[in-house]
Design a protein around this motif. Structure first.
Motif, PDB file in Angstrom:
ATOM      1  N   LEU A 108       0.838  -1.213   0.000  1.00  0.00           N
ATOM      2  CA  LEU A 108       0.000   0.000   0.000  1.00  0.00           C
ATOM      3  C   LEU A 108       0.870   1.260   0.000  1.00  0.00           C
ATOM      4  N   ARG A 109       1.903   1.253   0.822  1.00  0.00           N
ATOM      5  CA  ARG A 109       2.808   2.408   0.873  1.00  0.00           C
ATOM      6  C   ARG A 109       3.447   2.661  -0.497  1.00  0.00           C
ATOM      7  N   LEU A 110       3.923   1.566  -1.078  1.00  0.00           N
ATOM      8  CA  LEU A 110       4.638   1.696  -2.354  1.00  0.00           C
ATOM      9  C   LEU A 110       3.742   2.317  -3.425  1.00  0.00           C
ATOM     10  N   ILE A 111       2.493   1.916  -3.439  1.00  0.00           N
ATOM     11  CA  ILE A 111       1.582   2.410  -4.468  1.00  0.00           C
ATOM     12  C   ILE A 111       1.108   3.833  -4.164  1.00  0.00           C
ATOM     13  N   THR A 112       0.671   4.041  -2.901  1.00  0.00           N
ATOM     14  CA  THR A 112       0.078   5.347  -2.595  1.00  0.00           C
ATOM     15  C   THR A 112       1.120   6.463  -2.576  1.00  0.00           C
ATOM     16  N   LYS A 113       2.349   6.126  -2.195  1.00  0.00           N
ATOM     17  CA  LYS A 113       3.393   7.156  -2.173  1.00  0.00           C
ATOM     18  C   LYS A 113       4.144   7.246  -3.492  1.00  0.00           C
ATOM     19  N   GLY A 114       3.839   6.346  -4.392  1.00  0.00           N
ATOM     20  CA  GLY A 114       4.521   6.375  -5.682  1.00  0.00           C
ATOM     21  C   GLY A 114       5.971   5.948  -5.597  1.00  0.00           C
ATOM     22  N   TRP A 115       6.303   5.123  -4.606  1.00  0.00           N
ATOM     23  CA  TRP A 115       7.692   4.660  -4.472  1.00  0.00           C
ATOM     24  C   TRP A 115       8.004   3.531  -5.448  1.00  0.00           C
ATOM     25  N   ALA A 116       6.973   2.919  -5.982  1.00  0.00           N
ATOM     26  CA  ALA A 116       7.201   1.847  -6.970  1.00  0.00           C
ATOM     27  C   ALA A 116       6.351   2.124  -8.199  1.00  0.00           C
ATOM     28  N   ASP A 117       6.884   1.744  -9.333  1.00  0.00           N
ATOM     29  CA  ASP A 117       6.125   1.939 -10.579  1.00  0.00           C
ATOM     30  C   ASP A 117       5.391   0.668 -10.966  1.00  0.00           C
ATOM     31  N   LEU A 118       5.814  -0.428 -10.386  1.00  0.00           N
ATOM     32  CA  LEU A 118       5.110  -1.693 -10.614  1.00  0.00           C
ATOM     33  C   LEU A 118       5.316  -2.570  -9.375  1.00  0.00           C
ATOM     34  N   VAL A 119       4.219  -2.967  -8.760  1.00  0.00           N
ATOM     35  CA  VAL A 119       4.299  -3.887  -7.617  1.00  0.00           C
ATOM     36  C   VAL A 119       3.809  -5.248  -8.085  1.00  0.00           C
ATOM     37  N   VAL A 120       4.615  -6.258  -7.837  1.00  0.00           N
ATOM     38  CA  VAL A 120       4.311  -7.603  -8.321  1.00  0.00           C
ATOM     39  C   VAL A 120       4.100  -8.510  -7.114  1.00  0.00           C
ATOM     40  N   THR A 129       0.307  -4.485  -9.834  1.00  0.00           N
ATOM     41  CA  THR A 129      -0.391  -3.277  -9.385  1.00  0.00           C
ATOM     42  C   THR A 129       0.480  -2.085  -9.744  1.00  0.00           C
ATOM     43  N   THR A 130      -0.156  -1.038 -10.253  1.00  0.00           N
ATOM     44  CA  THR A 130       0.604   0.159 -10.638  1.00  0.00           C
ATOM     45  C   THR A 130       0.034   1.370  -9.902  1.00  0.00           C
ATOM     46  N   PRO A 131       0.853   2.388  -9.676  1.00  0.00           N
ATOM     47  CA  PRO A 131       0.351   3.610  -9.048  1.00  0.00           C
ATOM     48  C   PRO A 131      -0.432   4.432 -10.075  1.00  0.00           C
ATOM     49  N   PRO A 132      -1.066   5.510  -9.658  1.00  0.00           N
ATOM     50  CA  PRO A 132      -1.738   6.374 -10.634  1.00  0.00           C
ATOM     51  C   PRO A 132      -0.747   6.848 -11.703  1.00  0.00           C
ATOM     52  N   ILE A 133      -1.262   7.104 -12.892  1.00  0.00           N
ATOM     53  CA  ILE A 133      -0.377   7.450 -14.018  1.00  0.00           C
ATOM     54  C   ILE A 133       0.502   8.654 -13.689  1.00  0.00           C
ATOM     55  N   ARG A 134      -0.037   9.603 -12.927  1.00  0.00           N
ATOM     56  CA  ARG A 134       0.750  10.815 -12.640  1.00  0.00           C
ATOM     57  C   ARG A 134       2.001  10.493 -11.821  1.00  0.00           C
ATOM     58  N   LEU A 138       6.692   4.468 -15.800  1.00  0.00           N
ATOM     59  CA  LEU A 138       6.680   3.500 -16.900  1.00  0.00           C
ATOM     60  C   LEU A 138       6.318   4.236 -18.191  1.00  0.00           C
ATOM     61  N   THR A 139       6.865   3.763 -19.282  1.00  0.00           N
ATOM     62  CA  THR A 139       6.504   4.369 -20.573  1.00  0.00           C
ATOM     63  C   THR A 139       5.090   3.912 -20.946  1.00  0.00           C
ATOM     64  N   GLU A 140       4.564   4.546 -21.959  1.00  0.00           N
ATOM     65  CA  GLU A 140       3.201   4.196 -22.372  1.00  0.00           C
ATOM     66  C   GLU A 140       3.164   2.732 -22.844  1.00  0.00           C
ATOM     67  N   ALA A 141       4.217   2.342 -23.566  1.00  0.00           N
ATOM     68  CA  ALA A 141       4.259   0.959 -24.061  1.00  0.00           C
ATOM     69  C   ALA A 141       4.324  -0.029 -22.901  1.00  0.00           C
ATOM     70  N   GLU A 142       5.101   0.335 -21.879  1.00  0.00           N
ATOM     71  CA  GLU A 142       5.223  -0.552 -20.714  1.00  0.00           C
ATOM     72  C   GLU A 142       3.899  -0.638 -19.955  1.00  0.00           C
ATOM     73  N   ARG A 143       3.225   0.490 -19.819  1.00  0.00           N
ATOM     74  CA  ARG A 143       1.922   0.474 -19.134  1.00  0.00           C
ATOM     75  C   ARG A 143       0.916  -0.355 -19.915  1.00  0.00           C
ATOM     76  N   SER A 144       1.006  -0.260 -21.211  1.00  0.00           N
ATOM     77  CA  SER A 144       0.094  -1.017 -22.064  1.00  0.00           C
ATOM     78  C   SER A 144       0.352  -2.525 -21.889  1.00  0.00           C
ATOM     79  N   TRP A 145       1.636  -2.869 -21.816  1.00  0.00           N
ATOM     80  CA  TRP A 145       1.996  -4.283 -21.614  1.00  0.00           C
ATOM     81  C   TRP A 145       1.458  -4.786 -20.269  1.00  0.00           C
ATOM     82  N   VAL A 146       1.589  -3.959 -19.228  1.00  0.00           N
ATOM     83  CA  VAL A 146       1.086  -4.335 -17.897  1.00  0.00           C
ATOM     84  C   VAL A 146      -0.431  -4.530 -17.950  1.00  0.00           C
TER      85      VAL A 146
END
Lengths: 582, 242
Positions: A108-120, A129-134, A138-146
């Protein structure tokens, strides 16, 4: 301080945990916060269970590293053994030890604080799990892959919402689809075509110290799994003592020594030659299994370890389902009665759910089936070793001046020439770099653009060589960083193996040749470079002695045009004949 | 450079630090400190440290050290040492201990265990540990008696422990006692009705000697019990092939 203002979950209070857990939490939070300073994205992978589960996740870590080469990759696990397994791994930047009860809050910390771009998260099904886009890097292509991977994950996630209590439903649903654990993980991770049965674990030379005192031909046996001390009672994964002792007696009657592995609390197995229960580190156990003719044991930690070090194994099953956990290439011995009650109760492991004191599943296992399969594996490996003994003389004559060879190789351009020649007939090629000189040769042998359909793996044997490896060099290939004596890929996975083994120490050289040969598919081509003039003659006569002249394709070129390269011999040999069963 | 270590000057300080290490889940450090303290301690203090060491050795399943603790011990076993002796009896049964200390003679230990139990020397956690040991050394009578005491005291006992007690009774053909035990356990353990029906049916199956067939109608009565679903799947589908 990170722990003072919990924003993700106002109920969470770290002071409710023990001092040790609080310390773990602080270290983890500091580490995650610091990771934000990393230029690329930050991926955090959460694992649970014991060392077998870590090994099962190693292909995922490897694929994530390939997919996100610029990312910082953190692995969070409750057991310190994770550090031993991932020691020296280039797939992970840091291993964070954190008690399982704290994982949810950490995510939860990693996502809400934006400390991680991808939590597995891995509970057999992979969950991204990914944080909000802002907040995401991750690049757009990477987000699309996720997003694409998450579609597949949604199919299976309902079955792990109550993990692990619905594992019985999970495995039946998975096998009904024709999948197993590894294909499920690959599919839900977004790497449907990747081989998730190829575990990654590096062994170093120190791990092999205990092997030296062992008999030359031995099998390893265990009758326990992971953290299952027999002090809790009879386990539904392990064989009754009299049965496992019959297996041991049968192996000894076949002229093979038996080495027992396991934890200190495991019950002794009478009749074994060497008892190493509680006396080996994970790396040492891996090395011992690696040099064994085969491994015999229940489904669990050491079965996974045998897989990681590419030793064929005879695995017996009781409560756990072979259709879900069984590896290809192993012999999986199933119970002749009952079996497969995995997670029908929370206590299925130490009390048969049918109220039997001695579980019917493990009591019905056939010792003859185990013995027959183990003997077959052992015979195959002995034959394979005989062939290798002759080939080893090639590598034992190591070069004194590797640079001379590099200079000559560059002028002759035989590296890329050879690669081209090989790639015409081979679609899976392994390049093995064991020192700086051989890495240079391997890199020069790499074609600028790898032809489609040609799969090249560059094994970089040692972290210290990474500094010599630049990203563009290996952009098109699968780079696998490992120890020099263990190439973590499955048997027979390559059509050609090229290894400039010019300056390897004598002991490592023999192990290296064996490892290279193991990777070769039947009829595959093994290419060594050596500076020793007599190498060709040695190999030719060794093969001739075995009446193996026909299939041997040997090319030896003596070079004297360069004074420093005098005596240079290029070895090229095709390993043929029947391979050990895989 | 200043050192954060302080010189330990008294047995009391050793004991204090030992307990501190134990409280902070550092068993190796706690054992070292307590063993050092034991060397100097006398009388009641020594007995207290011996008991603490026994508890640490049991938790770590350190069989050699646990056996050694009995070597110089004379007189009656304390409640904690009885637990240690039971752990050694269990390890002997498993084959991880070759020779039992003379003070761990089976019948004497069991008699002393009963005395300690009768005077209320054990808390619930200890009682459950003892129950587990008794089951593993196949002391079914004592185990069942202890289980019944727990049920009578309305102690909530895990389903796994109940299953182990029932399995021991079923193994010995004591089906009627198994049913009585299960009935007592239900009230104390807030067991779901589906589990009760399933366990009762499994006892009946064992009594009838037809382990591979379900009691007719069990599935209807046991609801969505996962063991029943498993048994139905396992014994109606074809058995796995090697």
């Amino acid at each position: 301080m990170a722990t003072a203002s919990p924003i993700a979950n106002p109920v969470f209070d770290i002071t409710c945990f023990s001092m040790a857990e609080q310390a773990q939490w602080r270290v983890a939070m500091d580490s995650f916060e610091q990771a934000r300073k990393h230029v690329g994205p930050h991926i955090v992978v959460f694992g649970e269970g014991s060392f077998g589960d870590v090994l099962q996740m190693s292909p995922l870590l490897h694929q994530l590293r390939r997919k996100f080469p610029s990312a910082r990759l953190s692995f969070v696990h409750p057991a310190g053994l994770a550090q031993a397994i991932l020691r020296g791994s280039a797939d992970v930047d840091e291993v964070v030890i954190l008690r399982g009860a704290l994982h949810r809050e950490a995510r939860l910390r990693l996502i809400t604080k934006g400390w991680a771009d991808l939590v597995v998260q891995c509970s057999y099904v992979i969950r991204y799990t990914t944080p909000p886009i802002r907040l995401s890097r991750l690049t757009e292509a990477e987000r699309s892959w996720v997003l694409h991977a998450q579609v597949e994950q949604r199919t299976w996630l309902p079955l792990v919402e109550n993990f692990p209590f619905d594992n019985d439903k999970l495995w039946r649903a998975v096998t009904a689809e024709g999948l197993n654990l590894f294909s499920l993980m690959a599919r839900t991770a977004g790497f449907a075509n990747a081989d998730f049965e190829s575990f990654q674990m590096s062994l170093c030379e120190a791990d092999y110290e205990k092997v030296r005192g062992l008999p030359s031909r031995y099998v390893t046996v265990s009758n326990a799994a992971e953290k299952l001390p027999v002090t809790e009672g009879l386990w539904t994964k392990t064989m009754p003592p009299n049965k496992i002792e019959q297996v041991v007696a049968g192996m000894r009657a076949a002229g093979l020594s038996v080495v027992v592995l396991g934890a200190k609390d495991d019950a002794p197995i009478r009749g074994a030659d060497v008892d190493l229960r509680g006396q080996t580190s994970l790396g040492e156990a891996g090395a011992i299994i690696n040099k064994a003719l085969c491994h015999i044991g229940p489904e669990g930690g050491l079965a996974n370890l045998a897989r990681a070090v590419n030793t064929p194994a005879v695995i017996f099953f009781g409560a756990t389902p072979a259709a879900f956990f069984g590896f290809r290439g192993n012999v999986n011995v199933l119970p002749r009665a009952c079996g497969g009650c995995w997670w029908t109760t929370s206590y299925y492991l130490h009390q048969c759910p049918r109220l039997l004191l001695e579980p019917e599943c493990t009591a019905s296992l056939s010792e003859e089936a185990i013995l027959g399969a183990a003997r077959q594996f052992a015979d195959g490996r002995i034959a394979q070793r005989r062939r290798l003994e002759s080939a080893q003389s090639v590598a034992l004559q190591s070069a004194e001046n590797a640079l001379a060879m590099v200079e000559h190789a560059r002028r002759e351009d035989f590296g890329s020439g050879l690669m081209s020649a090989v790639s015409q007939a081979a679609c899976r090629i392994a390049l093995v770099a064991v020192d700086a000189a051989s890495l240079r040769l391997c890199l020069e042998a790499l074609p600028g653009d790898v032809a489609s359909g040609v799969d090249v793996t560059l094994f970089v044997c040692g972290l210290h060589l990474l500094s010599a490896l630049h990203e563009p060099d290996a952009a098109a290939v699968d780079v696998c960083v490992c120890g020099p004596v263990h190439l973590p890929r499955r048997d027979g996975g390559y059509d050609a193996v090229l290894c400039p083994s010019v300056a390897v120490p004598q002991r490592s050289a023999s192990l290296l040749v064996e490892e290279c040969n193991r990777l070769l598919a039947e009829g595959g081509e093994l290419v060594f470079y050596s500076l020793a003039e007599t190498v060709g003659q040695n190999l030719r006569s060794a093969y001739a002695r075995e009446g193996n002249e026909g299939p041997l394709d040997l090319l030896a070129r003596s070079v004297s045009s360069h004074p420093a390269a005098e005596g240079l011999t290029l070895m090229r040999t095709r390993i043929s004949g029947e391979r050990a069963p895989v | 450079m200043s050192s954060s270590r302080t010189l330990i000057t008294s047995t009391e300080e050793l004991i204090r630090q030992g307990f501190n290490a134990q409280a902070h889940s550092r068993p190796a450090e706690a054992i070292t400190l307590m063993e050092a303290a034991f060397w100097f301690a006398r009388g009641a203090e020594a007995d207290q440290i011996r008991d603490t060491l026994a508890a640490l050795y049991i938790a770590e399943n350190d069989t050699p050290r646990l056996a050694r603790i009995f070597e110089n011990h004379t007189g009656e076993l304390s409640a904690e040492l009885v637990k240690g002796a039971l752990a050694l009896l269990r390890n002997r049964a498993l084959g991880t201990l070759e020779t039992l200390p003379p003070q761990c003679e089976r019948s004497a230990v069991l008699t002393r265990m009963r005395q300690c139990f009768d005077v209320g020397a054990y808390d619930v956690a200890s009682a459950l540990f003892i129950l587990s040991m008794l089951l593993q050394i196949r002391e079914t009578d004592l185990a069942v008696e202890l289980a019944h005491s727990l049920f009578d005291a309305s102690v909530r006992v895990d389903e796994s422990v109940i299953a182990k007690v029932l399995a021991a009774l079923v193994e010995n053909g004591r089906f009627s006692e198994a049913r009585d035990t299960l009935t007592k356990a239900v009230a104390a353990s807030r067991m779901p009705s589906g589990v009760y029906v399933r366990l009762m049916s499994l006892i009946a199956l064992a009594e009838e000697g037809t382990p591979a067939n379900l009691v007719p109608g069990l599935q209807d009565r046991a609801g969505d019990d996962k063991v029943v679903q498993f048994l139905s799947w396992r014994f109606t589908d074809s058995l796995p092939q090697e």
